[in-house]
Design an enzyme around this catalytic site. Structure first.
Site, PDB file in Angstrom:
ATOM      1  N   TYR A   1       1.106  -1.469  -0.161  1.00 22.85           N
ATOM      2  CA  TYR A   1       0.428  -0.433   0.119  1.00 22.85           C
ATOM      3  C   TYR A   1       1.442   1.270   0.463  1.00 22.85           C
ATOM      4  O   TYR A   1       0.759   2.119  -0.532  1.00 22.85           O
ATOM      5  CB  TYR A   1      -0.782   0.284   1.068  1.00 22.85           C
ATOM      6  CG  TYR A   1      -1.869  -0.695   1.370  1.00 22.85           C
ATOM      7  CD1 TYR A   1      -1.766  -2.068   0.587  1.00 22.85           C
ATOM      8  CD2 TYR A   1      -2.638  -1.550   2.747  1.00 22.85           C
ATOM      9  CE1 TYR A   1      -2.927  -2.972   0.223  1.00 22.85           C
ATOM     10  CE2 TYR A   1      -3.397  -2.342   2.509  1.00 22.85           C
ATOM     11  CZ  TYR A   1      -3.606  -3.139   1.980  1.00 22.85           C
ATOM     12  OH  TYR A   1      -4.832  -4.250   1.707  1.00 22.85           O
TER      13      TYR A   1
ATOM     14  N   LEU B   1     -17.593  -4.681  -0.402  1.00 20.25           N
ATOM     15  CA  LEU B   1     -18.455  -3.513  -1.178  1.00 20.25           C
ATOM     16  C   LEU B   1     -18.382  -3.594  -2.440  1.00 20.25           C
ATOM     17  O   LEU B   1     -18.775  -2.957  -3.711  1.00 20.25           O
ATOM     18  CB  LEU B   1     -18.983  -2.409  -0.440  1.00 20.25           C
ATOM     19  CG  LEU B   1     -19.545  -2.356   0.489  1.00 20.25           C
ATOM     20  CD1 LEU B   1     -19.185  -0.475   1.421  1.00 20.25           C
ATOM     21  CD2 LEU B   1     -20.866  -2.576   0.946  1.00 20.25           C
TER      22      LEU B   1
END
Length: 337
Positions: free
Chosen positions: A82, A244
């Site tokens: 990341y 999601l």
């Protein structure tokens, strides 16, 4: 303070090492009241919802971690790839929340993927990168250390195509076992490991993975091509990321109907569905999941997923029949076949 000082007792699990720590025991009682904790096979308990910082730069990650800790989250999920350890470290250093009251997950990349990750020798470079990652976070230890992805490229074959992927995986896993034995982490696991890749570890592991973190959301088969069944058979907690699907999982008419019935948002129902997948097929615990936001309102809405309501078995079946958006290729191994 080293992790040996924080851990009050050590016992043996069937395969060898079993550890239970004061840090993890405290989490069961000090985590935000509405968020349950999930027991790992070694007695450690992890919060059922983590604040993730994937795709965030340092300043955004700092804001996200700070907001999450200030709004009831007690678990942070990051990774070497990341590229935001500095931001996460600043937020952890600035928080008034005591170290024993929050859970930190980080990940080291897979070994030998030509386009990303670390390169051989896999054992020594995994050890080196893991230790550097923990230090970069400003910590002496982490609570969960994962292999971020297996050494395969997306849809092209799997871990048992030839012998090299399995060998690399097993070398990396030996490194994680060594870090676990050295008390640099309270638990170890993998991410994006489908059945064949996970079997490479199970074939000769001394410590069976405690966690497998997989892309899980509406539109992906509930058993995810055998992953959930295999994890349950070996006592591996299946944790969900991208629950999601970056918003793509919120367009189903079936989801909207269920949300209206519960007076909840579609996002809350989609998250609750993923959490309850841990109880599908005979499971007893909710599945932990990783969400992502710096918005206090959204963070509170995420936590309300555990606020005394649940989906019925009929609703779980209805949502389980949804076939879109399907799996998105987010990392090597992220989509099972």
């Amino acid at each position: 303070m080293c992790i040996r000082d924080r851990y009050q007792r050590r016992v043996r699990e069937i395969t060898g090492e079993m550890k239970i720590g004061a840090l993890a025991l405290a989490l069961a009682t000090v985590a935000h009241a509405s968020v349950p904790t999930i027991p790992l096979r070694n007695g450690i308990r992890m919060p059922a919802m983590a604040a993730g910082v994937g795709m965030a730069n340092d300043s955004a990650a700092e804001a996200m971690v700070s907001a999450a800790l200030a709004n009831g989250f007690s678990s942070i999920d990051t990774a070497h790839d990341y590229g935001n350890f500095d931001g996460v470290a600043r937020a952890l250093n600035a928080t008034s929340v005591k170290r024993e009251s929050y859970f930190v997950t980080t990940k080291v990349p897979g070994c030998g993927v030509l386009t990303q990750g670390l390169q051989p020798p896999c054992f020594s470079n995994t050890m080196k990168m893991a230790e550097e990652s923990i230090a970069a976070l400003g910590l002496e230890t982490v609570d969960l250390l994962l292999l971020h992805f297996p050494p395969i490229l997306g849809w092209l074959g799997g871990c048992k195509v030839g012998s090299k992927p399995c060998v690399k995986i097993q070398e990396q896993w030996r490194a994680l076992e060594a870090l676990y034995e050295a008390n640099k982490t309270a638990a170890i696991g993998v991410s994006n490991y489908c059945v064949d890749c996970l079997e490479c570890i199970l074939d000769n592991a001394t410590v069976v993975p405690h966690v497998n973190q997989m892309q899980t959301h509406l539109g992906i088969p509930q058993d995810n091509h055998g992953v959930r069944s295999l994890c349950r058979a070996h006592g591996i907690v299946l944790e969900a990321y991208s629950p999601l699907a970056h918003g793509k999982a919120l367009t189903s008419s079936a989801l909207a109907t269920v949300a209206t019935a519960h007076n909840k948002s579609t996002a809350q129902v989609a998250l609750r569905y993923v959490a309850q997948l841990g109880q599908v097929g005979g499971g007893t615990d909710l599945a932990p999941l990783v969400t992502s936001s710096a918005n206090p309102k959204h963070l509170q809405e995420d936590l309300e997923v555990f606020g005394g309501w649940e989906l019925s078995s009929v609703e779980m079946d209805t949502l389980g029949a949804v076939t879109t958006p399907g799996c998105g290729l987010e990392a090597p191994g992220s989509c099972c076949l």
